[in-house]
Design a protein around this motif. Structure first.
Motif, PDB file in Angstrom:
ATOM      1  N   MET A   1       0.845  -1.163   0.000  1.00  0.00           N
ATOM      2  CA  MET A   1       0.000   0.000   0.000  1.00  0.00           C
ATOM      3  C   MET A   1       0.899   1.236   0.000  1.00  0.00           C
ATOM      4  O   MET A   1       1.926   1.275   0.669  1.00  0.00           O
ATOM      5  N   THR A   2       0.491   2.241  -0.760  1.00  0.00           N
ATOM      6  CA  THR A   2       1.229   3.498  -0.789  1.00  0.00           C
ATOM      7  C   THR A   2       0.418   4.559  -0.066  1.00  0.00           C
ATOM      8  O   THR A   2      -0.764   4.728  -0.332  1.00  0.00           O
ATOM      9  N   LEU A   3       1.078   5.238   0.851  1.00  0.00           N
ATOM     10  CA  LEU A   3       0.442   6.327   1.594  1.00  0.00           C
ATOM     11  C   LEU A   3       1.218   7.610   1.356  1.00  0.00           C
ATOM     12  O   LEU A   3       2.447   7.586   1.258  1.00  0.00           O
ATOM     13  N   GLN A   4       0.506   8.736   1.290  1.00  0.00           N
ATOM     14  CA  GLN A   4       1.158  10.032   1.296  1.00  0.00           C
ATOM     15  C   GLN A   4       0.483  10.845   2.397  1.00  0.00           C
ATOM     16  O   GLN A   4      -0.721  11.089   2.339  1.00  0.00           O
ATOM     17  N   LEU A   5       1.280  11.203   3.394  1.00  0.00           N
ATOM     18  CA  LEU A   5       0.753  11.945   4.536  1.00  0.00           C
ATOM     19  C   LEU A   5       1.457  13.284   4.647  1.00  0.00           C
ATOM     20  O   LEU A   5       2.643  13.403   4.339  1.00  0.00           O
TER      21      LEU A   5
END
Length: 65
Positions: A1-5
């Motif tokens: 999974m790719t997250l951008q926070l």
């Protein structure tokens, strides 16, 4: 999974390192790119987003909603 926070209180490279370490405690295989200039953290991990957010909050770097 790719997250951008977005992490508003990430101010320097030391902050970025602390953020990376917090995520790596959850998933040693995670790929983390933290940029203090843009306040963005890009994460490639198998860990659930809620767990990542919780770890960052406990480390003192709560991500924006």
């Amino acid at each position: 999974m790719t997250l951008q926070l977005t992490v508003p209180n990430m101010a320097c490279d030391a902050c970025a390192k602390n953020i990376t370490n917090a995520i790596k405690t959850l998933d040693e295989q995670a790929t983390v790119t933290a940029d203090p200039k843009t306040k963005l953290v890009n994460i490639e991990t198998e860990t659930a987003e809620a767990s990542v957010r919780d770890a960052l909050e406990k480390a003192g770097y709560p991500p924006a909603a």
